[in-house]
Design an enzyme around this catalytic site. Structure first.
Site, PDB file in Angstrom:
ATOM      1  N   LYS A   1      20.795  14.114  16.023  1.00  0.00           N
ATOM      2  CA  LYS A   1      19.661  14.362  15.115  1.00  0.00           C
ATOM      3  C   LYS A   1      19.006  13.052  14.693  1.00  0.00           C
ATOM      4  O   LYS A   1      17.781  12.927  14.676  1.00  0.00           O
ATOM      5  CB  LYS A   1      20.145  15.125  13.874  1.00  0.00           C
ATOM      6  CG  LYS A   1      20.529  16.565  14.154  1.00  0.00           C
ATOM      7  CD  LYS A   1      21.292  17.199  12.988  1.00  0.00           C
ATOM      8  CE  LYS A   1      21.799  18.580  13.363  1.00  0.00           C
ATOM      9  NZ  LYS A   1      22.714  19.159  12.368  1.00  0.00           N
TER      10      LYS A   1
ATOM     11  N   GLN B   1      25.577  17.816   6.640  1.00  0.00           N
ATOM     12  CA  GLN B   1      26.158  18.404   7.856  1.00  0.00           C
ATOM     13  C   GLN B   1      27.338  19.310   7.507  1.00  0.00           C
ATOM     14  O   GLN B   1      28.241  18.911   6.771  1.00  0.00           O
ATOM     15  CB  GLN B   1      26.603  17.270   8.807  1.00  0.00           C
ATOM     16  CG  GLN B   1      27.152  17.742  10.124  1.00  0.00           C
ATOM     17  CD  GLN B   1      26.097  18.435  10.997  1.00  0.00           C
ATOM     18  OE1 GLN B   1      24.960  17.992  11.092  1.00  0.00           O
ATOM     19  NE2 GLN B   1      26.486  19.537  11.620  1.00  0.00           N
TER      20      GLN B   1
ATOM     21  N   ASP C   1      17.239  22.332   6.066  1.00  0.00           N
ATOM     22  CA  ASP C   1      18.089  23.313   6.746  1.00  0.00           C
ATOM     23  C   ASP C   1      17.733  24.736   6.320  1.00  0.00           C
ATOM     24  O   ASP C   1      18.186  25.696   6.945  1.00  0.00           O
ATOM     25  CB  ASP C   1      19.569  23.048   6.430  1.00  0.00           C
ATOM     26  CG  ASP C   1      20.316  22.457   7.617  1.00  0.00           C
ATOM     27  OD1 ASP C   1      19.831  22.590   8.753  1.00  0.00           O
ATOM     28  OD2 ASP C   1      21.392  21.879   7.390  1.00  0.00           O
TER      29      ASP C   1
END
Ligand code: NAD
Length: 306
Positions: A53, A97, A120
């Site tokens: 990412k 994460q 997200d």
């Protein structure tokens, strides 16, 4: 033969569009979109995902801020970092994460992220916006699935969609996005009875179960569009380790369209994260709010017109 719908190609295309958007933001607002990625501990798969990412973000001109915290980090320290990132004007997107080490309360951590920076799309405010059809940040994997579907389906209204898996990360938001497109949606899970019969009714199948070869050829009706979200590491008969999806790909010849694993939904997830980061930066600078899934279909229409 089923058409193989390459997510890696579509993701590359989306990344080019995001890179153009980044340049435009720099020109119009003097601002470079910034993405903060927080990783706690040493989980090997998470390390790979984070590195991927960050590298992609840098490649397309997004500033990335990496925060690697040791395994023994306390929840309070992580919350303190999130408060700092929420207040930092150079940071437009924050990604923690997952999975976090088990002693963390993941919901408490995710709820601490400013919904405007929640790239997200897991914050309850963004989940709520998605469920009522309002503008917000949409989870990356479901958005990637929708963009893939937009490549091959012109008219969703009335199509039957079966979603396998009901997680908050994939299954539920995918179902909401397909409902918004006016599909008739059936969400299934591990306790669903007669799953093969249900899948046989589907024009669109989205599989996010984490179970290799769950969806067999005789479950899928001829011409159906099959989006395989699963990522499973298996040991192949030759003894080698391989990544496979949730679909028996070799049995899908009669399907209309199938996404491959790898090279399908996975690259779209990363591209959508970067798209969400640009979107968050644009919204922070007063650009009009609009649902990302609407942008996906408008983008498709523009490509078709060009
Ligand atoms: P999860 O474990 O949270 O949820 C799995 C869901 O599938 C559950 O609702 C469960 O009831 C259902 N399920 C499991 N086995 C089933 C079966 N045999 N029959 C019917 N339903 C079944 O998983 P998740 O986070 O939603 O991820 C699902 C899969 O998607 C995993 O393989 C994961 O690695 C993958 N994934 C891929 C991406 C990507 O970018 N490609 C992103 C997220 C998740």
């Amino acid at each position: 033969m089923a058409r193989v719908l390459r997510g890696d190609l579509l993701a590359a295309d989306l990344c080019r569009t995001v890179a153009e958007g980044v340049l435009q933001m720099q020109g119009e607002h003097g601002v470079t979109p910034g993405l903060a990625v927080v990783l706690v501990g040493q989980d090997p798969a998470s390390q790979v995902y984070v590195a991927r990412k960050m590298a992609k973000a840098t490649e397309i001109g997004i500033r990335s801020f990496e925060h690697r915290l040791p395994e023994d980090t306390q929840e309070g320290q992580l919350l303190e970092l999130i408060i700092q990132l929420n207040a930092d004007p150079a940071v437009h997107g924050i990604l923690v994460q997952l999975p976090l080490p088990s002693r963390f309360r993941a919901d408490k951590v995710l709820n601490a992220i400013d919904p405007a920076k929640d790239v997200d799309g897991f914050h309850p405010v963004n989940v709520g916006r998605l469920s009522v059809g309002a503008a917000g940040l949409i989870p990356c994997t479901p958005l990637g699935c929708l963009m893939l579907l937009d490549e091959v389906i012109q008219h969703f209204r009335g199509l039957k969609a079966v979603v396998i898996g009901k997680s908050n990360i994939v299954g539920k938001p995918v179902a909401l996005l397909l409902l918004e497109r006016e599909c008739t949606v059936e969400v299934t899970h591990i306790h669903t009875r007669n799953l093969p019969e249900i899948v046989r009714t589907a024009d669109i199948v989205v599989v996010a179960a984490g179970s290799p070869r769950l969806v067999r050829g005789d479950w899928v009706k001829p011409g159906a569009v099959v989006i395989d979200v699963g990522i499973n590491r298996i040991t192949a008969p030759d003894g080698r380790s391989r990544i496979v999806g949730d679909v028996a790909a070799d049995e899908m010849g009669h399907a209309g369209v199938v996404t491959p694993v790898p090279g399908g939904v996975g690259p779209m997830t990363v591209a959508c994260l970067l798209s969400n980061t640009l979107r968050a930066a644009q919204m922070a600078h007063g650009e009009g709010e609009c649902r990302q899934d609407e942008l996906s279909s408008r983008r498709r229409s523009k490509v078709a017109a060009d």
